[in-house]
Design a protein around this motif. Structure first.
Motif, PDB file in Angstrom:
ATOM      1  N   ASP A  73       0.853  -1.194   0.000  1.00  0.00           N
ATOM      2  CA  ASP A  73       0.000   0.000   0.000  1.00  0.00           C
ATOM      3  C   ASP A  73       0.888   1.243   0.000  1.00  0.00           C
ATOM      4  O   ASP A  73       1.937   1.273   0.652  1.00  0.00           O
ATOM      5  N   LEU A  74       0.447   2.266  -0.706  1.00  0.00           N
ATOM      6  CA  LEU A  74       1.122   3.560  -0.672  1.00  0.00           C
ATOM      7  C   LEU A  74       0.355   4.433   0.312  1.00  0.00           C
ATOM      8  O   LEU A  74      -0.843   4.696   0.122  1.00  0.00           O
ATOM      9  N   LEU A  75       1.036   4.853   1.370  1.00  0.00           N
ATOM     10  CA  LEU A  75       0.417   5.610   2.446  1.00  0.00           C
ATOM     11  C   LEU A  75       0.921   7.041   2.445  1.00  0.00           C
ATOM     12  O   LEU A  75       2.011   7.331   1.959  1.00  0.00           O
ATOM     13  N   ARG A  76       0.129   7.920   3.026  1.00  0.00           N
ATOM     14  CA  ARG A  76       0.525   9.318   3.211  1.00  0.00           C
ATOM     15  C   ARG A  76       0.410   9.612   4.699  1.00  0.00           C
ATOM     16  O   ARG A  76      -0.639   9.418   5.299  1.00  0.00           O
ATOM     17  N   LEU A  77       1.532  10.086   5.260  1.00  0.00           N
ATOM     18  CA  LEU A  77       1.578  10.418   6.687  1.00  0.00           C
ATOM     19  C   LEU A  77       1.678  11.924   6.847  1.00  0.00           C
ATOM     20  O   LEU A  77       2.596  12.553   6.330  1.00  0.00           O
ATOM     21  N   ARG A  78       0.712  12.489   7.565  1.00  0.00           N
ATOM     22  CA  ARG A  78       0.763  13.917   7.907  1.00  0.00           C
ATOM     23  C   ARG A  78       1.214  14.030   9.359  1.00  0.00           C
ATOM     24  O   ARG A  78       0.625  13.432  10.259  1.00  0.00           O
ATOM     25  N   THR A  79       2.277  14.797   9.575  1.00  0.00           N
ATOM     26  CA  THR A  79       2.824  15.044  10.904  1.00  0.00           C
ATOM     27  C   THR A  79       2.541  16.497  11.248  1.00  0.00           C
ATOM     28  O   THR A  79       2.866  17.391  10.460  1.00  0.00           O
ATOM     29  N   ILE A  80       1.952  16.720  12.420  1.00  0.00           N
ATOM     30  CA  ILE A  80       1.554  18.065  12.838  1.00  0.00           C
ATOM     31  C   ILE A  80       2.158  18.363  14.209  1.00  0.00           C
ATOM     32  O   ILE A  80       2.009  17.562  15.142  1.00  0.00           O
ATOM     33  N   VAL A  81       2.834  19.498  14.337  1.00  0.00           N
ATOM     34  CA  VAL A  81       3.294  19.945  15.653  1.00  0.00           C
ATOM     35  C   VAL A  81       2.087  20.602  16.310  1.00  0.00           C
ATOM     36  O   VAL A  81       1.609  21.636  15.867  1.00  0.00           O
ATOM     37  N   LYS A  82       1.589  19.980  17.374  1.00  0.00           N
ATOM     38  CA  LYS A  82       0.386  20.478  18.044  1.00  0.00           C
ATOM     39  C   LYS A  82       0.695  21.502  19.129  1.00  0.00           C
ATOM     40  O   LYS A  82      -0.057  22.444  19.328  1.00  0.00           O
ATOM     41  N   ARG A  83       1.818  21.279  19.834  1.00  0.00           N
ATOM     42  CA  ARG A  83       2.118  22.168  20.957  1.00  0.00           C
ATOM     43  C   ARG A  83       3.593  22.073  21.308  1.00  0.00           C
ATOM     44  O   ARG A  83       4.186  20.995  21.243  1.00  0.00           O
ATOM     45  N   VAL A  84       4.166  23.204  21.649  1.00  0.00           N
ATOM     46  CA  VAL A  84       5.540  23.253  22.144  1.00  0.00           C
ATOM     47  C   VAL A  84       5.499  24.021  23.455  1.00  0.00           C
ATOM     48  O   VAL A  84       5.000  25.150  23.498  1.00  0.00           O
ATOM     49  N   THR A  85       6.001  23.390  24.527  1.00  0.00           N
ATOM     50  CA  THR A  85       6.091  24.062  25.820  1.00  0.00           C
ATOM     51  C   THR A  85       7.572  24.201  26.164  1.00  0.00           C
ATOM     52  O   THR A  85       8.437  23.832  25.374  1.00  0.00           O
ATOM     53  N   ALA A  86       7.842  24.686  27.336  1.00  0.00           N
ATOM     54  CA  ALA A  86       9.231  24.858  27.749  1.00  0.00           C
ATOM     55  C   ALA A  86       9.991  23.530  27.760  1.00  0.00           C
ATOM     56  O   ALA A  86      11.193  23.500  27.510  1.00  0.00           O
ATOM     57  N   TYR A  87       9.276  22.412  28.006  1.00  0.00           N
ATOM     58  CA  TYR A  87       9.954  21.131  28.149  1.00  0.00           C
ATOM     59  C   TYR A  87       9.406  20.003  27.277  1.00  0.00           C
ATOM     60  O   TYR A  87       9.902  18.888  27.357  1.00  0.00           O
ATOM     61  N   LYS A  88       8.405  20.272  26.455  1.00  0.00           N
ATOM     62  CA  LYS A  88       7.812  19.206  25.648  1.00  0.00           C
ATOM     63  C   LYS A  88       7.467  19.686  24.241  1.00  0.00           C
ATOM     64  O   LYS A  88       7.153  20.853  24.032  1.00  0.00           O
ATOM     65  N   ILE A  89       7.493  18.725  23.321  1.00  0.00           N
ATOM     66  CA  ILE A  89       7.022  18.950  21.951  1.00  0.00           C
ATOM     67  C   ILE A  89       5.992  17.855  21.679  1.00  0.00           C
ATOM     68  O   ILE A  89       6.292  16.668  21.819  1.00  0.00           O
ATOM     69  N   GLU A  90       4.782  18.265  21.299  1.00  0.00           N
ATOM     70  CA  GLU A  90       3.708  17.307  21.044  1.00  0.00           C
ATOM     71  C   GLU A  90       3.379  17.276  19.557  1.00  0.00           C
ATOM     72  O   GLU A  90       3.187  18.324  18.940  1.00  0.00           O
ATOM     73  N   HIS A  91       3.336  16.054  19.008  1.00  0.00           N
ATOM     74  CA  HIS A  91       3.012  15.849  17.596  1.00  0.00           C
ATOM     75  C   HIS A  91       1.739  15.017  17.476  1.00  0.00           C
ATOM     76  O   HIS A  91       1.492  14.138  18.294  1.00  0.00           O
ATOM     77  N   GLU A  92       1.006  15.280  16.403  1.00  0.00           N
ATOM     78  CA  GLU A  92      -0.117  14.430  16.018  1.00  0.00           C
ATOM     79  C   GLU A  92       0.220  13.844  14.650  1.00  0.00           C
ATOM     80  O   GLU A  92       0.854  14.513  13.824  1.00  0.00           O
ATOM     81  N   TYR A  93      -0.214  12.613  14.410  1.00  0.00           N
ATOM     82  CA  TYR A  93       0.062  11.913  13.155  1.00  0.00           C
ATOM     83  C   TYR A  93      -1.238  11.380  12.587  1.00  0.00           C
ATOM     84  O   TYR A  93      -2.040  10.788  13.319  1.00  0.00           O
ATOM     85  N   LEU A  94      -1.418  11.553  11.294  1.00  0.00           N
ATOM     86  CA  LEU A  94      -2.575  11.030  10.585  1.00  0.00           C
ATOM     87  C   LEU A  94      -2.048  10.212   9.421  1.00  0.00           C
ATOM     88  O   LEU A  94      -1.350  10.743   8.549  1.00  0.00           O
ATOM     89  N   LEU A  95      -2.378   8.924   9.402  1.00  0.00           N
ATOM     90  CA  LEU A  95      -1.888   8.026   8.351  1.00  0.00           C
ATOM     91  C   LEU A  95      -3.056   7.653   7.444  1.00  0.00           C
ATOM     92  O   LEU A  95      -4.077   7.131   7.917  1.00  0.00           O
ATOM     93  N   TYR A  96      -2.898   7.952   6.137  1.00  0.00           N
ATOM     94  CA  TYR A  96      -3.958   7.747   5.157  1.00  0.00           C
ATOM     95  C   TYR A  96      -3.539   6.774   4.064  1.00  0.00           C
ATOM     96  O   TYR A  96      -2.367   6.667   3.729  1.00  0.00           O
ATOM     97  N   ARG A  97      -4.545   6.140   3.484  1.00  0.00           N
ATOM     98  CA  ARG A  97      -4.393   5.400   2.221  1.00  0.00           C
ATOM     99  C   ARG A  97      -5.545   5.842   1.334  1.00  0.00           C
ATOM    100  O   ARG A  97      -6.710   5.716   1.728  1.00  0.00           O
ATOM    101  N   ASP A  98      -5.232   6.409   0.191  1.00  0.00           N
ATOM    102  CA  ASP A  98      -6.255   6.877  -0.752  1.00  0.00           C
ATOM    103  C   ASP A  98      -7.308   7.753  -0.074  1.00  0.00           C
ATOM    104  O   ASP A  98      -8.506   7.625  -0.330  1.00  0.00           O
ATOM    105  N   GLY A  99      -6.872   8.625   0.829  1.00  0.00           N
ATOM    106  CA  GLY A  99      -7.798   9.539   1.490  1.00  0.00           C
ATOM    107  C   GLY A  99      -8.517   8.969   2.695  1.00  0.00           C
ATOM    108  O   GLY A  99      -9.196   9.704   3.408  1.00  0.00           O
ATOM    109  N   ASP A 100      -8.394   7.658   2.926  1.00  0.00           N
ATOM    110  CA  ASP A 100      -9.036   7.030   4.088  1.00  0.00           C
ATOM    111  C   ASP A 100      -8.091   7.056   5.279  1.00  0.00           C
ATOM    112  O   ASP A 100      -6.930   6.634   5.164  1.00  0.00           O
ATOM    113  N   LEU A 101      -8.584   7.524   6.421  1.00  0.00           N
ATOM    114  CA  LEU A 101      -7.766   7.578   7.629  1.00  0.00           C
ATOM    115  C   LEU A 101      -7.602   6.172   8.209  1.00  0.00           C
ATOM    116  O   LEU A 101      -8.580   5.509   8.544  1.00  0.00           O
ATOM    117  N   LEU A 102      -6.347   5.712   8.298  1.00  0.00           N
ATOM    118  CA  LEU A 102      -6.049   4.387   8.829  1.00  0.00           C
ATOM    119  C   LEU A 102      -5.783   4.424  10.329  1.00  0.00           C
ATOM    120  O   LEU A 102      -6.161   3.515  11.056  1.00  0.00           O
TER     121      LEU A 102
END
Length: 137
Positions: A73-102
């Motif tokens: 399968d050919l997948l598309r991964l979107r990585t999003i920086v959701k929040r940066v604090t003094a001591y943490k970095i939070e990411h969200e990930y959305l993995l898709y195949r043909d527009g469908d969220l896996l």
């Protein structure tokens, strides 16, 4: 610093279970690929941080699976920086195949020094995130 970035990933045979489905543990490797490429697309890389004596560690990781991926399968991964604090970095990930969220994942990172002591997120990262956040908000 980019707030989000996308990459394509082709599911390889050794990443699958005996039934030909992408093994659930492999998505966390994909998440790491996504955040590494987001940082690279922003003009940085983890090697530069390590040369400064700063190391990125995962302090929280979760994933919610909706549909399976299969070998080739050919997948598309979107990585999003959701929040940066003094001591943490939070990411969200959305993995898709043909527009469908896996699956949807979240990973929280912290920065430590060579001895494992928690360090502040580099000031330039916090400032760049705050600047990009003011443009979005």
């Amino acid at each position: 610093m980019l707030r989000e970035h996308e990459i394509e990933i082709r599911v390889r045979y050794p990443e699958c279970d005996p039934m030909g489905f992408l093994h659930h543990s492999r998505v966390f490797i994909y998440f790491e690929m996504g955040r590494t490429e987001l940082l690279r697309a922003s003009g940085g890389n983890y090697r530069q941080w390590e040369e400064r004596g700063l190391y990125v560690v995962v302090v929280h990781a979760e994933c919610r699976y909706y549909q399976p991926a299969r070998y080739d399968d050919l997948l598309r991964l979107r990585t999003i920086v959701k929040r940066v604090t003094a001591y943490k970095i939070e990411h969200e990930y959305l993995l898709y195949r043909d527009g469908d969220l896996l699956c949807r994942g979240n990973v929280t990172l912290a920065i430590v020094d060579r001895s494992g002591q928690v360090q502040p997120v580099p000031e330039e990262v916090r400032k760049e995130f705050e600047a990009s956040e003011s443009k979005v908000g």
